[in-house]
Design an enzyme around this catalytic site. Structure first.
Site, PDB file in Angstrom:
ATOM      1  N   HIS A   7      20.194  94.283 -57.977  1.00  0.00           N
ATOM      2  CA  HIS A   7      20.509  92.861 -57.822  1.00  0.00           C
ATOM      3  C   HIS A   7      20.047  92.341 -56.471  1.00  0.00           C
ATOM      4  O   HIS A   7      19.601  91.197 -56.356  1.00  0.00           O
ATOM      5  CB  HIS A   7      22.013  92.623 -57.995  1.00  0.00           C
ATOM      6  CG  HIS A   7      22.381  91.193 -58.195  1.00  0.00           C
ATOM      7  ND1 HIS A   7      22.925  90.413 -57.202  1.00  0.00           N
ATOM      8  CD2 HIS A   7      22.281  90.383 -59.287  1.00  0.00           C
ATOM      9  CE1 HIS A   7      23.148  89.197 -57.670  1.00  0.00           C
ATOM     10  NE2 HIS A   7      22.768  89.151 -58.929  1.00  0.00           N
ATOM     11  N   CYS A   8      20.133  93.174 -55.448  1.00  0.00           N
ATOM     12  CA  CYS A   8      19.749  92.762 -54.089  1.00  0.00           C
ATOM     13  C   CYS A   8      18.254  92.496 -53.955  1.00  0.00           C
ATOM     14  O   CYS A   8      17.840  91.720 -53.090  1.00  0.00           O
ATOM     15  CB  CYS A   8      20.136  93.837 -53.088  1.00  0.00           C
ATOM     16  SG  CYS A   8      21.860  94.338 -53.104  1.00  0.00           S
ATOM     17  N   ILE A   9      17.436  93.146 -54.776  1.00  0.00           N
ATOM     18  CA  ILE A   9      15.986  93.046 -54.608  1.00  0.00           C
ATOM     19  C   ILE A   9      15.357  92.054 -55.592  1.00  0.00           C
ATOM     20  O   ILE A   9      14.132  91.950 -55.660  1.00  0.00           O
ATOM     21  CB  ILE A   9      15.305  94.418 -54.746  1.00  0.00           C
ATOM     22  CG1 ILE A   9      15.389  94.964 -56.177  1.00  0.00           C
ATOM     23  CG2 ILE A   9      15.907  95.398 -53.745  1.00  0.00           C
ATOM     24  CD1 ILE A   9      14.544  96.211 -56.422  1.00  0.00           C
TER      25      ILE A   9
END
Length: 368
Positions: free
Chosen positions: A355-357
């Site tokens: 999700h962060c990337i």
């Protein structure tokens, strides 16, 4: 043509849609900095390529790369993935990139938050972050979308919305003095209401144990549909994560969403605690402008850090005994989507996960 809008999304009847609403595409950045990613970023690049390839089966993916990595990224990524030169200091587009908002007529605009690398000069994860600060504006100019410039230091991973007026976040992150020390809680709430057009904020005290982002919500819990939340969990009461998750569970059980609905909470057991190995740590360059990544460091592993694509959920896996149960639970929660697991330890070593990337760009259509 992209223009800077001087009003706010709320004033213009724009809102941040839920992640399960229809996307026109997904954005990513390419990892390479050697003080974040071991072995010159090569293992992380392979993991990013697997994520991009999986998502691109369901929606268009654009990967921004620094000039010196264009040919390498182009060779590693499928031809259906768009690769563009887009300079950045590291590869966390959820946090430094644009957050998109939509109106009821199908128009899309973007929010450009201020970014200080998760803490600024005193506690930031790396320095400098000057190119990261420009990523959101460049994304919106590439897409020809108008831009709101928000007066708030904030990362996209610190918020989750249901698209119907409710926002989840943590006090640990948004109220941390290394973000907006001159703003009160009520001032931060007002800014979120104006720029995301939400009416209720649910504040959870803490994020995942040892999360170097100061407790981003997207590693702890998220909406999977209106009124329904997935929460990272552990049954091990000796693990520091147990008290964090139990506290969040109790609070969420007592809450309602913006429309007054009680919340349905689903626990997803975390992977077994993971730690950076000596071999992994030895592959990371040590510099005085980045957070140390020593052997033995606990990694903030969580299955909640997944990406919801148009027809799929892209789930981080760790070759862990809990992988199968997490995948099975998400298949129950997302019966209309394929759940695709990607081995993601290399992404976790850098401090985040799938999700962060990634950053979704909505199509502006309300249906999922």
């Amino acid at each position: 043509m992209s223009q800077t809008v001087r009003s706010t999304p709320r004033a213009d009847d724009y809102r941040m849609p839920a992640e399960w609403e229809r996307h026109s595409g997904c954005w990513m950045l390419w990892p390479q900095r050697p003080d974040t990613w071991r072995n010159g970023g090569k293992p992380a690049q392979a993991a990013y390529a697997r994520v991009a390839s999986a998502i691109s089966r369901f929606e268009m993916v654009t990967v921004g790369v620094n000039t010196d990595q264009y040919l390498n990224a182009r060779a590693m990524l499928p031809s259906r993935v768009r690769v563009i030169e887009l300079s950045s200091n590291d590869a966390w587009i959820r946090d430094c990139g644009a957050t998109f908002v939509v109106d009821d007529h199908g128009h899309v605009r973007g929010i450009d938050w201020e970014f200080n690398a998760w803490g600024g000069l005193e506690k930031g994860v790396y320095f400098p972050w000057d190119q990261d600060e420009l990523v959101a504006q460049k994304m919106l100019e590439i897409e020809g979308l108008d831009r709101y410039q928000a007066p708030l230091i904030m990362e996209g991973g610190s918020i989750h919305v249901d698209g119907e007026g409710t926002l989840l976040t943590t006090e640990q992150c948004l109220l941390h003095p290394n973000r907006n020390p001159k703003l009160s809680r009520s001032q931060i709430e007002s800014c979120l209401q104006e720029y995301l057009n939400i009416s209720k904020i649910i504040w959870l005290p803490h994020g995942v144990y040892k999360d170097e982002t100061d407790g981003h919500i997207d590693n702890l819990c998220c909406f999977v549909r209106p009124g329904v939340i997935a929460l990272t969990w552990t049954d091990d009461q000796s693990d520091p994560q147990y008290d964090i998750s139990a506290e969040a569970y109790d609070l969420l059980q007592s809450e309602t969403d913006a429309l007054g609905r009680p919340l349905e909470i689903h626990k997803i057991h975390q992977p077994q605690p993971m730690f950076m190995t000596e071999d992994e740590a030895n592959g990371i360059d040590v510099v005085d402008t980045a957070v140390p990544r020593p052997a033995g460091k606990r990694l903030a592993g969580s299955y909640i850090n997944f990406y919801i694509a148009n027809g799929a959920v892209i789930l981080p896996e760790f070759n862990d005994t809990h992988d199968t149960a997490a995948k099975r639970k998400l298949a129950e929660l997302f019966p209309d989507r394929d759940v695709i697991g990607i081995y993601a330890r290399e992404i976790l070593l850098g401090g985040g996960n799938i999700h962060c990337i990634t950053q979704q760009q909505p199509s502006g259509q309300r249906h999922s």
